[in-house]
Design a protein around this motif. Structure first.
Motif, PDB file in Angstrom:
ATOM      1  N   ARG A 127      -0.798  -7.076  -4.018  1.00 52.18           N
ATOM      2  CA  ARG A 127      -0.779  -7.911  -2.914  1.00 52.18           C
ATOM      3  C   ARG A 127      -2.069  -8.792  -2.302  1.00 52.18           C
ATOM      4  O   ARG A 127      -3.057  -8.464  -2.956  1.00 52.18           O
ATOM      5  CB  ARG A 127      -0.504  -7.161  -1.317  1.00 52.18           C
ATOM      6  CG  ARG A 127       1.018  -6.250  -1.563  1.00 52.18           C
ATOM      7  CD  ARG A 127       2.229  -7.104  -1.387  1.00 52.18           C
ATOM      8  NE  ARG A 127       3.411  -6.445  -1.327  1.00 52.18           N
ATOM      9  CZ  ARG A 127       4.227  -6.351  -2.516  1.00 52.18           C
ATOM     10  NH1 ARG A 127       3.680  -6.608  -3.615  1.00 52.18           N
ATOM     11  NH2 ARG A 127       5.503  -5.581  -2.383  1.00 52.18           N
ATOM     12  N   ALA A 330      -0.880  -1.152   5.730  1.00 53.91           N
ATOM     13  CA  ALA A 330       0.419  -1.735   5.231  1.00 53.91           C
ATOM     14  C   ALA A 330       0.447  -1.807   3.781  1.00 53.91           C
ATOM     15  O   ALA A 330       1.368  -1.394   3.032  1.00 53.91           O
ATOM     16  CB  ALA A 330       0.550  -3.224   5.809  1.00 53.91           C
ATOM     17  N   TYR A 331      -0.839  -2.134   2.984  1.00 53.91           N
ATOM     18  CA  TYR A 331      -0.918  -2.058   1.848  1.00 53.91           C
ATOM     19  C   TYR A 331      -0.816  -0.643   1.154  1.00 53.91           C
ATOM     20  O   TYR A 331       0.123  -0.447   0.335  1.00 53.91           O
ATOM     21  CB  TYR A 331      -2.300  -2.729   1.260  1.00 53.91           C
ATOM     22  CG  TYR A 331      -2.415  -2.691  -0.176  1.00 53.91           C
ATOM     23  CD1 TYR A 331      -1.927  -3.659  -0.962  1.00 53.91           C
ATOM     24  CD2 TYR A 331      -3.280  -1.487  -0.747  1.00 53.91           C
ATOM     25  CE1 TYR A 331      -2.230  -3.517  -2.364  1.00 53.91           C
ATOM     26  CE2 TYR A 331      -3.227  -1.333  -2.131  1.00 53.91           C
ATOM     27  CZ  TYR A 331      -2.918  -2.341  -2.995  1.00 53.91           C
ATOM     28  OH  TYR A 331      -3.084  -2.473  -4.311  1.00 53.91           O
ATOM     29  N   GLU A 334       2.961   0.836   1.850  1.00 59.05           N
ATOM     30  CA  GLU A 334       4.066   0.124   0.958  1.00 59.05           C
ATOM     31  C   GLU A 334       3.886   0.545  -0.402  1.00 59.05           C
ATOM     32  O   GLU A 334       4.653   0.798  -1.290  1.00 59.05           O
ATOM     33  CB  GLU A 334       3.672  -1.599   0.860  1.00 59.05           C
ATOM     34  CG  GLU A 334       4.868  -2.034   0.262  1.00 59.05           C
ATOM     35  CD  GLU A 334       4.870  -3.453   0.384  1.00 59.05           C
ATOM     36  OE1 GLU A 334       5.840  -4.271   0.184  1.00 59.05           O
ATOM     37  OE2 GLU A 334       4.117  -4.226   1.077  1.00 59.05           O
ATOM     38  N   LEU A 339       6.577   2.107   3.815  1.00 61.12           N
ATOM     39  CA  LEU A 339       6.259   1.003   4.750  1.00 61.12           C
ATOM     40  C   LEU A 339       7.053   1.061   5.844  1.00 61.12           C
ATOM     41  O   LEU A 339       7.154   0.815   7.016  1.00 61.12           O
ATOM     42  CB  LEU A 339       6.343  -0.336   4.296  1.00 61.12           C
ATOM     43  CG  LEU A 339       5.806  -1.434   4.969  1.00 61.12           C
ATOM     44  CD1 LEU A 339       4.504  -1.339   5.300  1.00 61.12           C
ATOM     45  CD2 LEU A 339       6.106  -2.644   4.119  1.00 61.12           C
ATOM     46  N   GLY A 344       4.753  -6.036   5.847  1.00 65.71           N
ATOM     47  CA  GLY A 344       3.963  -5.869   4.907  1.00 65.71           C
ATOM     48  C   GLY A 344       3.031  -7.132   4.619  1.00 65.71           C
ATOM     49  O   GLY A 344       3.025  -8.230   5.144  1.00 65.71           O
TER      50      GLY A 344
END
Length: 373
Positions: A127, A330-331, A334, A339, A344
């Motif tokens: 990400r 979030a990272y 997920e 999540l 995200g």
């Protein structure tokens, strides 16, 4: 609580900010993973010394390849000048590590596409850093727009403003040089911030006209002399996006020379039935437009309503360290498949899409014309 072992390549401003977010992870109340800083790599030994205050950080090295060879590292966060992105990102993936990349995800469009190809072939979880949408006001604006509560969208403005470059005595750094920052300049530096929410909503520009502006041609070099500065400092992109089947004006602003703005991210979405406006200049204030027999803007204070709950009282306002921590939550969640519908981090595909916008903007500036994407 599952520990995820983190390595950081580039221990400067953002590297230290990330490490600080890990240090106060106990503030979060609804996560099932915990980042543990294990290793940091930086060319400057003095920078590495700052990490002595973190007991879990047992490896401090000037050679990032030693970090990548460390079996105790699961995820690598990389914060280095843009010209180094591609080489380091590909090395992280080749080492079998998951990657949290910094914007702009390569120095230009071709670089970003090569990185994306490597991501797909590696199968690693990747990400791109973009923290501003994790402010509660940004989250509310996103939800309002996603639900279609404002009717037909009439116009959108999304931007990020700085003002520190107004000072001509400020010494030049790598962000002032095309060779290290990229030809995009402020587009590369600030563009992900402006593009993230529109892209997540599916509002990718179809056409655009760019107005790019340079600031001071020379700055002090920090060594008693001067150096030439050749990057674009301000960018106004007047674009058209397909929103709800209608061609809609979408303006993207990225400015290093914005009088009065220290570090201001904002979004405004206006429609036939309503609208929403949020700016980090007022971090817990959300403005909502309503159309009835009369028309009015309503101001509400959201408080500390972050996507991942924290011990912080709901009446308080969130700040930059909080949204950095939210982004990491979030990272990591997920990455674990947990999540659960929450917002995200920016995907590699979204990062490449920003470069497609930037490349069109540079073409528009050169030609003085509207360019189709």
């Amino acid at each position: 609580m599952k520990d995820i072992r983190i390595g950081i390549i580039g221990g400067g401003l953002m590297g230290r900010e990330m490490a600080s977010a890990f240090a106060r992870w106990c503030a979060l109340t609804d996560v099932s993973v915990r980042p543990v800083l294990t290793s940091v790599a930086d060319l400057n030994p003095a920078t590495l010394a700052w990490f002595d205050c973190i007991p879990s950080c047992t490896q401090k090295t000037t050679d990032y390849k030693e970090l990548l060879a460390n079996p105790e590292v699961d995820v690598v966060y990389v914060a280095v000048p843009h010209n180094l992105h591609e080489k380091l990102y590909l090395d992280v993936l080749a080492a079998g590590k998951d990657l949290f990349a910094e914007k702009p995800f390569g120095i230009d469009l071709a670089s970003s596409r090569r990185i994306l190809d490597a991501v797909k072939s590696s199968g690693r979880f990747v990400r791109c850093s973009s923290e501003m949408p994790f402010f509660p006001g940004a989250q509310r604006a996103f939800e309002i727009a996603k639900k279609g509560e404002i009717g037909r969208v009439l116009e959108v403005v999304s931007g990020f403003h700085h003002s520190s470059d107004l000072d001509p005595s400020k010494a030049a750094n790598w962000k002032r040089l095309n060779v290290t920052c990229g030809e995009g300049g402020a587009l590369n530096d600030l563009g992900m911030h402006s593009c993230h929410l529109p892209l997540r909503l599916g509002w990718k520009p179809k056409r655009l006209f760019a107005q790019l502006q340079k600031g001071y041609a020379q700055r002090p070099d920090g060594k008693g002399g001067t150096t030439n500065c050749d990057t674009w400092d301000n960018a106004m992109l007047h674009t058209w996006a397909d929103i709800g089947g209608q061609e809609t004006p979408l303006r993207l602003e990225m400015k290093r020379l914005a009088p009065g703005a220290t570090n201001t991210w904002f979004i405004e979405i206006l429609g036939t039935d309503g609208g929403v406006r949020f700016s980090t200049a007022e971090p817990k204030t959300l403005w909502i437009f309503e159309r009835g027999k009369e028309q009015w803007w309503k101001r509400t204070e959201l408080g500390f309503g972050t996507p991942f709950k924290a011990v912080t009282g709901g009446i308080f306002e969130p700040g930059f360290p909080d949204v950095i921590q939210q982004m990491w939550a979030a990272y990591l969640m997920e990455r674990e498949g947990l999540l659960e519908g929450r917002f995200g981090c920016a995907t590699p595909e979204e990062a490449v899409a920003t470069h497609e916008i930037f490349a069109a903007a540079l073409e528009s500036q050169r030609a003085g014309s509207v360019v189709s994407l």
